[in-house]
Design a protein around this motif. Structure first.
Motif, PDB file in Angstrom:
ATOM      1  N   ASN A 295      18.118  35.738  67.885  1.00 53.23           N
ATOM      2  CA  ASN A 295      16.842  36.122  68.490  1.00 53.23           C
ATOM      3  C   ASN A 295      15.758  36.332  67.434  1.00 53.23           C
ATOM      4  O   ASN A 295      14.600  35.938  67.626  1.00 53.23           O
ATOM      5  CB  ASN A 295      17.011  37.381  69.332  1.00 53.23           C
ATOM      6  CG  ASN A 295      17.708  37.114  70.651  1.00 53.23           C
ATOM      7  OD1 ASN A 295      18.029  35.969  70.962  1.00 53.23           O
ATOM      8  ND2 ASN A 295      17.975  38.146  71.414  1.00 53.23           N
TER       9      ASN A 295
ATOM     10  N   LEU B   8      14.657  32.869  66.245  1.00 48.29           N
ATOM     11  CA  LEU B   8      13.779  32.205  67.205  1.00 48.29           C
ATOM     12  C   LEU B   8      12.403  32.875  67.241  1.00 48.29           C
ATOM     13  O   LEU B   8      11.382  32.199  67.390  1.00 48.29           O
ATOM     14  CB  LEU B   8      14.413  32.230  68.599  1.00 48.29           C
ATOM     15  CG  LEU B   8      15.687  31.406  68.779  1.00 48.29           C
ATOM     16  CD1 LEU B   8      16.263  31.626  70.169  1.00 48.29           C
ATOM     17  CD2 LEU B   8      15.434  29.931  68.539  1.00 48.29           C
TER      18      LEU B   8
ATOM     19  N   PHE C  38      11.406  29.997  75.309  1.00 49.75           N
ATOM     20  CA  PHE C  38      12.099  29.290  76.375  1.00 49.75           C
ATOM     21  C   PHE C  38      11.507  29.743  77.708  1.00 49.75           C
ATOM     22  O   PHE C  38      11.326  30.930  77.958  1.00 49.75           O
ATOM     23  CB  PHE C  38      13.599  29.598  76.351  1.00 49.75           C
ATOM     24  CG  PHE C  38      14.296  29.027  75.159  1.00 49.75           C
ATOM     25  CD1 PHE C  38      14.975  27.824  75.245  1.00 49.75           C
ATOM     26  CD2 PHE C  38      14.280  29.688  73.945  1.00 49.75           C
ATOM     27  CE1 PHE C  38      15.622  27.296  74.144  1.00 49.75           C
ATOM     28  CE2 PHE C  38      14.923  29.173  72.835  1.00 49.75           C
ATOM     29  CZ  PHE C  38      15.592  27.966  72.939  1.00 49.75           C
TER      30      PHE C  38
ATOM     31  N   THR D 211      12.240  21.666  67.289  1.00 48.41           N
ATOM     32  CA  THR D 211      11.180  22.293  68.078  1.00 48.41           C
ATOM     33  C   THR D 211       9.863  21.535  67.936  1.00 48.41           C
ATOM     34  O   THR D 211       9.155  21.298  68.927  1.00 48.41           O
ATOM     35  CB  THR D 211      10.992  23.753  67.638  1.00 48.41           C
ATOM     36  OG1 THR D 211      12.243  24.452  67.775  1.00 48.41           O
ATOM     37  CG2 THR D 211       9.936  24.437  68.474  1.00 48.41           C
TER      38      THR D 211
ATOM     39  N   TYR E   4      19.713  23.292  73.983  1.00 50.15           N
ATOM     40  CA  TYR E   4      18.444  23.973  73.772  1.00 50.15           C
ATOM     41  C   TYR E   4      17.292  22.975  73.801  1.00 50.15           C
ATOM     42  O   TYR E   4      16.226  23.252  74.359  1.00 50.15           O
ATOM     43  CB  TYR E   4      18.450  24.714  72.426  1.00 50.15           C
ATOM     44  CG  TYR E   4      19.111  26.068  72.472  1.00 50.15           C
ATOM     45  CD1 TYR E   4      20.251  26.285  73.260  1.00 50.15           C
ATOM     46  CD2 TYR E   4      18.616  27.132  71.739  1.00 50.15           C
ATOM     47  CE1 TYR E   4      20.866  27.510  73.306  1.00 50.15           C
ATOM     48  CE2 TYR E   4      19.234  28.383  71.789  1.00 50.15           C
ATOM     49  CZ  TYR E   4      20.357  28.563  72.568  1.00 50.15           C
ATOM     50  OH  TYR E   4      20.956  29.785  72.620  1.00 50.15           O
TER      51      TYR E   4
ATOM     52  N   ARG F  86      20.857  33.646  80.765  1.00 48.83           N
ATOM     53  CA  ARG F  86      19.636  33.703  79.967  1.00 48.83           C
ATOM     54  C   ARG F  86      19.607  35.000  79.162  1.00 48.83           C
ATOM     55  O   ARG F  86      19.889  36.074  79.693  1.00 48.83           O
ATOM     56  CB  ARG F  86      18.398  33.645  80.875  1.00 48.83           C
ATOM     57  CG  ARG F  86      18.198  32.295  81.529  1.00 48.83           C
ATOM     58  CD  ARG F  86      17.519  31.322  80.595  1.00 48.83           C
ATOM     59  NE  ARG F  86      17.480  29.981  81.164  1.00 48.83           N
ATOM     60  CZ  ARG F  86      16.815  28.969  80.631  1.00 48.83           C
ATOM     61  NH1 ARG F  86      16.137  29.146  79.510  1.00 48.83           N
ATOM     62  NH2 ARG F  86      16.820  27.789  81.179  1.00 48.83           N
TER      63      ARG F  86
ATOM     64  N   THR G  17      14.784  36.632  74.757  1.00 50.92           N
ATOM     65  CA  THR G  17      14.166  35.348  74.418  1.00 50.92           C
ATOM     66  C   THR G  17      14.222  34.332  75.546  1.00 50.92           C
ATOM     67  O   THR G  17      13.572  33.298  75.472  1.00 50.92           O
ATOM     68  CB  THR G  17      14.873  34.727  73.195  1.00 50.92           C
ATOM     69  OG1 THR G  17      16.244  34.424  73.539  1.00 50.92           O
ATOM     70  CG2 THR G  17      14.847  35.667  72.004  1.00 50.92           C
TER      71      THR G  17
ATOM     72  N   ARG H  59      16.546  32.408  76.084  1.00 54.89           N
ATOM     73  CA  ARG H  59      17.305  31.237  75.651  1.00 54.89           C
ATOM     74  C   ARG H  59      18.611  31.160  76.438  1.00 54.89           C
ATOM     75  O   ARG H  59      19.187  32.183  76.827  1.00 54.89           O
ATOM     76  CB  ARG H  59      17.599  31.302  74.155  1.00 54.89           C
ATOM     77  CG  ARG H  59      18.495  32.463  73.739  1.00 54.89           C
ATOM     78  CD  ARG H  59      18.670  32.526  72.233  1.00 54.89           C
ATOM     79  NE  ARG H  59      19.351  33.740  71.814  1.00 54.89           N
ATOM     80  CZ  ARG H  59      20.656  33.867  71.684  1.00 54.89           C
ATOM     81  NH1 ARG H  59      21.454  32.839  71.951  1.00 54.89           N
ATOM     82  NH2 ARG H  59      21.191  35.000  71.294  1.00 54.89           N
TER      83      ARG H  59
ATOM     84  N   ARG I 271      22.517  30.976  77.034  1.00 56.26           N
ATOM     85  CA  ARG I 271      23.709  31.407  76.301  1.00 56.26           C
ATOM     86  C   ARG I 271      24.948  31.051  77.122  1.00 56.26           C
ATOM     87  O   ARG I 271      25.002  31.298  78.334  1.00 56.26           O
ATOM     88  CB  ARG I 271      23.685  32.910  76.031  1.00 56.26           C
ATOM     89  CG  ARG I 271      22.448  33.398  75.282  1.00 56.26           C
ATOM     90  CD  ARG I 271      22.539  34.886  74.992  1.00 56.26           C
ATOM     91  NE  ARG I 271      23.594  35.165  74.027  1.00 56.26           N
ATOM     92  CZ  ARG I 271      24.084  36.384  73.789  1.00 56.26           C
ATOM     93  NH1 ARG I 271      23.632  37.416  74.483  1.00 56.26           N
ATOM     94  NH2 ARG I 271      25.028  36.550  72.885  1.00 56.26           N
TER      95      ARG I 271
END
Length: 586
Positions: free
Chosen positions: A302, A305, A323, A487, A512, A557, A561, A563, A565
């Motif tokens: 985290n 990111l 995200f 990214t 991702y 999620r 973040t 993101r 998981r």
């Protein structure tokens, strides 16, 4: 270097007298380190002028400004320096017995160098002239690494290494896959490994005829079949699909409890699933690299990111990687661009079919599925590179295509090559939209055939996006790229597609990247190597549920973040999501 950073959510310009600007010492010298944004009236800080004096921090009544240390070379002694003014590595990761430790960071930051030093393959010079073992052990006196290097010196430790560059394996070892693995199987796990890593079908093949994914799995098997105190693994996911990545991660997690593993990896979902703790790497790629102290896996990812390391008070990236789930329920494109045709391709022992579907202006469609299921064949047919069985492909549209495997046989420099593709090369527009995001300025004078895998990938993405096209097709653009580069590639692809009012089809295995990139999803299923079928494009919710149900895994999620998981198999949440048919979107 110290600079001031503004939290624009906390800033309330209507309730203050803008003392942050009035008292900035740079104003008196005729420069403006802090200026007012005309659109919202909020201050902005010019990092190139700010001297980090801390005055604006004290003057702000809303605590909207903080001082942050940007990464610079450390004052402490270096671990290794590659010659005068050469790359310098600061700090080393260390491993804990029985744990899987990860290293996450950009390319060129010294991660592989750290592994070479820890394995004893490279003697660290501590930033100066070549040292001997006594100097090195004294340098790490009182730390875990002192004991480690004492064992290296006394040859009292056995290390098994999975190298980063697997293409060199056939040059170092000839013969068949079975011969290689039988020769290194010290743990007696060959049958189990061949089954779980799906190597039985290549057992009698020569190493030099294997695909990238097959060679990667052979390299992993060779590393893990040895009896060792430490297993060092330098990138295990390249060339593997998400199914194979999960199998590799599960196999590593199922190693004996005393097994100690250190792994470098760019696939954050796999690092999250696989590791017990994490080191982050930051700095200036190619100039210097710094390895952090170990962090908890969720916390470390985290922070990475977010681009800010609170423990170090260091900002490693100007923007966070965000995200969003906005595309979960439907497309975001404009009017219909084309109705895709039904396509069929048959080989002697393989068949693949595309149902059809629509593409819309301004949208990016992700393409997912296992290896050897026909994804590359289908996009190659759409690009006009492969002829289908049932019809001629005549989309009456301009197609720009980046293939999966890139050939570096162009005898010219990068700048000249891109100039042959677009007349925009050299313009401020091109620099802003293509060159800068893909970090190509440093490569313009480099020869194409001298580029590394990651550099060649970025040039290939740029070449594809430089053409004016109705449809951009990119096959595995994340290969060899680190998280930052992936990214920026995502942002560049989406920006070009929106501006050109075109559409993009992107094949990739990084979950991702697919999550950040895709407006909708095309899903392949079938039996790898025998038959494949392309469905969709669907909205992200339907597409990911279909894809992950075939895979048998669920994602949640991250609370902070957002993101994705991977859920632990058979956990309460995993069972609940499978029961509800929601494998990705809660």
């Amino acid at each position: 270097m110290r600079i001031a950073v503004l939290d624009r959510e906390l800033c309330q310009p209507k309730k203050c007298s803008k003392e942050c600007i009035n008292f900035c010492p740079k104003v008196r010298s005729g420069e403006e380190a802090v200026v007012v944004n005309d659109e919202d009236g909020k201050p902005e800080i010019n990092e190139s002028i700010c001297i980090g004096c801390n005055i604006c921090v004290r003057k702000c009544p809303f605590k909207a400004i903080t001082i942050v240390n940007l990464p610079e070379e450390l004052e402490e002694q270096a671990i290794h320096r590659f010659g005068e003014n050469g790359f310098v590595l600061y700090r080393l990761p260390f491993v804990s017995e029985g744990d899987v430790t990860g290293i996450l960071g950009p390319n060129g930051i010294g991660k592989t160098t750290a592994l070479k030093i820890l394995s004893g393959d490279m003697l660290p010079n501590l930033g100066g002239e070549a040292s001997d073992w006594s100097d090195i052990i004294e340098h790490f006196n009182g730390s875990i690494l002192q004991t480690h290097f004492e064992k290296i010196k006394d040859q009292d430790i056995k290390i098994s290494i999975k190298p980063q560059h697997i293409r060199s394996i056939p040059k170092a070892s000839s013969g068949q896959v079975g011969e290689l693995l039988e020769g290194v199987d010290e743990r007696g796990v060959l049958d189990e490994m061949a089954e779980r890593l799906q190597l039985k079908h290549v057992w009698d093949r020569k190493l030099d005829v294997l695909s990238g994914g097959e060679l990667q799995r052979v390299a992993i098997a060779a590393c893990l079949s040895r009896k060792a105190d430490l297993y060092f693994m330098d990138e295990v996911t390249p060339y593997l699909d998400i199914y194979q990545r999960k199998r590799v991660a599960s196999f590593i997690r199922d190693m004996p409890e005393e097994s100690t593993v250190l792994i470098i990896e760019h696939d954050i979902a796999i690092l999250d699933l696989l590791t017990d703790r994490l080191h982050l790497g930051y700095g200036d790629p190619g100039a210097y690299g710094i390895i952090t102290k170990p962090k908890g896996v969720r916390k470390g990812i985290n922070q990475y990111l977010d681009g800010f390391l609170p423990d170090e008070n260091i900002r490693i990236r100007s923007e966070s990687i965000d995200f969003k789930q906005a595309s979960a329920s439907g497309r975001t494109g404009g009017k219909e661009l084309i109705e895709l045709p039904n396509l069929v391709k048959e080989y002697e022992d393989f068949k693949v079919e595309l149902d059809g579907g629509q593409l819309y202006q301004g949208e990016t469609v992700g393409i997912v599925g296992p290896n050897a299921i026909g994804k590359t064949t289908v996009v190659s047919m759409l690009a006009g590179k492969t002829e289908p069985k049932n019809s001629d492909v005549n989309l009456d549209l301009k197609i720009s295509y980046k293939p999966q495997y890139i050939k570096a046989d162009v005898n010219m420099d990068v700048g000249s090559f891109l100039a042959t593709i677009t007349s925009d090369y050299g313009s401020s527009y091109y620099k802003t939209r293509i060159m800068n995001p893909l970090s190509l300025d440093e490569l313009v004078e480099s020869k194409i055939n001298d580029l590394s895998g990651g550099e060649l990938q970025r040039v290939a993405i740029a070449a594809c996006l430089s053409r004016k096209a109705d449809i951009y097709i990119l096959d595995e653009p994340s290969a060899h790229l680190d998280v930052e580069q992936r990214t920026m590639a995502i942002k560049t692809i989406k920006r070009v597609v929106k501006n050109m009012e075109s559409s993009a089809l992107v094949v990739d295995h990084d979950i991702y990247m697919i999550d950040l990139l895709s407006d909708r999803l095309m899903v392949f299923d079938g039996e790898p190597g025998i038959e494949g079928h392309a469905h969709g494009p669907y909205n992200m919710r339907k597409g990911m549920n279909m894809f992950l149900k075939n895979l048998g895994i669920t994602f949640r999620r991250d609370e902070d973040t957002k993101r994705p998981r991977i859920n632990k198999e058979n956990s309460h949440l995993d069972r609940k999501q499978k029961r509800n048919g929601e494998y990705y979107y809660l």
